[in-house]
Design a protein around this motif. Structure first.
Motif, short mmCIF file in Angstrom:
data_model
loop_
_atom_site.label_atom_id
_atom_site.label_comp_id
_atom_site.label_asym_id
_atom_site.label_seq_id
_atom_site.Cartn_x
_atom_site.Cartn_y
_atom_site.Cartn_z
N GLN A 102 0.83 -1.20 0.00
CA GLN A 102 0.00 0.00 0.00
C GLN A 102 0.87 1.27 0.00
N GLU A 103 1.95 1.26 0.76
CA GLU A 103 2.84 2.43 0.80
C GLU A 103 3.47 2.68 -0.57
N ILE A 104 3.87 1.61 -1.23
CA ILE A 104 4.43 1.75 -2.58
C ILE A 104 3.38 2.28 -3.54
N ALA A 105 2.17 1.75 -3.44
CA ALA A 105 1.07 2.19 -4.31
C ALA A 105 0.79 3.68 -4.11
N THR A 106 0.82 4.14 -2.88
CA THR A 106 0.57 5.55 -2.59
C THR A 106 1.64 6.43 -3.22
N GLU A 107 2.90 6.05 -3.07
CA GLU A 107 3.99 6.85 -3.62
C GLU A 107 4.00 6.83 -5.15
N MET A 108 3.50 5.75 -5.74
CA MET A 108 3.48 5.64 -7.20
C MET A 108 2.16 6.07 -7.81
N HIS A 109 1.23 6.51 -6.95
CA HIS A 109 -0.05 7.05 -7.42
C HIS A 109 -0.85 5.98 -8.18
N THR A 110 -0.94 4.79 -7.58
CA THR A 110 -1.73 3.71 -8.18
C THR A 110 -2.38 2.90 -7.07
N SER A 111 -2.94 1.73 -7.39
CA SER A 111 -3.65 0.94 -6.38
C SER A 111 -2.77 -0.18 -5.83
N ARG A 112 -3.10 -0.63 -4.62
CA ARG A 112 -2.36 -1.72 -4.00
C ARG A 112 -2.49 -3.01 -4.81
N VAL A 113 -3.66 -3.26 -5.36
CA VAL A 113 -3.88 -4.48 -6.14
C VAL A 113 -2.93 -4.53 -7.33
N VAL A 114 -2.77 -3.40 -8.03
CA VAL A 114 -1.86 -3.33 -9.18
C VAL A 114 -0.43 -3.59 -8.73
N ILE A 115 -0.01 -2.98 -7.63
CA ILE A 115 1.36 -3.16 -7.14
C ILE A 115 1.61 -4.60 -6.74
N SER A 116 0.68 -5.20 -6.03
CA SER A 116 0.85 -6.60 -5.60
C SER A 116 1.00 -7.53 -6.81
N ARG A 117 0.18 -7.29 -7.83
CA ARG A 117 0.25 -8.13 -9.03
C ARG A 117 1.59 -7.95 -9.75
N LEU A 118 2.06 -6.72 -9.87
CA LEU A 118 3.31 -6.46 -10.57
C LEU A 118 4.52 -6.95 -9.78
N LEU A 119 4.44 -6.90 -8.45
CA LEU A 119 5.53 -7.44 -7.63
C LEU A 119 5.66 -8.94 -7.85
N LYS A 120 4.54 -9.63 -7.97
CA LYS A 120 4.56 -11.07 -8.26
C LYS A 120 5.19 -11.33 -9.63
N THR A 121 4.89 -10.47 -10.59
CA THR A 121 5.47 -10.60 -11.93
C THR A 121 6.98 -10.41 -11.88
N LEU A 122 7.44 -9.37 -11.16
CA LEU A 122 8.89 -9.12 -11.04
C LEU A 122 9.59 -10.26 -10.31
N GLU A 123 8.91 -10.87 -9.35
CA GLU A 123 9.50 -12.02 -8.66
C GLU A 123 9.62 -13.21 -9.61
N HIS A 124 8.60 -13.43 -10.41
CA HIS A 124 8.62 -14.52 -11.39
C HIS A 124 9.76 -14.32 -12.40
N GLU A 125 10.08 -13.06 -12.71
CA GLU A 125 11.17 -12.74 -13.65
C GLU A 125 12.54 -12.80 -12.98
#
Length: 210
Positions: free
Chosen positions: A172-195
């Protein structure tokens, strides 16, 4: 306080200027996640960072925040400089990323030293240039990067500022600083981990690639 300034700025400023800064400046310690300056606040002092890290944020009409840039040891804030010279109120919010120390210089000394000390004048102009380049980079990131690229850049930039490969921010803190939603950040973090670029641990994000 002179020795604190000497340790951080001795390579940049002459002793006479350091002595003046120690005489008129106010030493302030801060903790992590402390609001150091609010939008709309009247600026009476110019901050000179001795150690630690501070994030500079903008806020839209809805109260949503956007990270502009980080300040580190030896930095000052160009937005504060602009407000000081124009006798304006703050257009940014400054929030400490870590604990640290800064020296608060009365704004009336700023113009005086620009005339009196070449090193101070060069420091002010270089600070403007550096912060301008960082804000242009922030605009480019918003305009041209995909969200996963923006997130990875955000994580690696923060890791470099903190001097660590582990980041303790919540999704949520990352989402706030990046001006987006927590759901989007959580999904993209999973993608970066997979990569294989990051590893998600309990309450921490480990950067595996820079």
């Amino acid at each position: 306080m002179y020795q604190l300034l000497k340790d951080s700025y001795g390579y940049l400023f002459e002793d006479a200027l350091l002595e003046e800064m120690a005489k008129v400046g106010k030493h302030r310690k801060f903790n992590a996640d402390e609001i150091l300056m609010e939008i709309g606040e009247t600026i009476k002092f110019m901050p000179i960072l001795l150690n630690g890290a501070i994030k500079i944020m903008r806020e839209d009409d809805n109260g949503d925040e956007l990270l502009l840039y980080f300040l580190e040891r030896g930095d000052t804030c160009a937005m504060t400089l602009t407000c000081c010279l124009g006798n304006n109120k703050s257009k940014i919010q400054a929030v400490s990323e870590t604990s640290g120390d800064l020296i608060m210089i009365p704004i009336e000394k700023m113009e005086e030293w620009i005339v009196k000390y070449k090193s101070w004048r060069n420091f002010v102009f270089e600070s403007y240039n550096t912060r301008l380049m960082e804000m242009l980079e922030a605009i480019d990131t918003l305009a041209f990067m995909k969200m996963d690229e923006r997130l990875y850049k955000f994580l690696t930039d923060k890791a470099k500022v903190l001097g660590t490969t582990e980041i303790s921010n919540t999704h949520q803190e990352i989402a706030t600083e990046m001006h987006t939603s927590r759901v989007v950040i959580s999904r993209l973090l999973k993608t970066l981990e997979h990569e294989g670029k990051i590893k998600l641990n309990r309450n921490k994000i480990e950067i595996l690639q820079f």
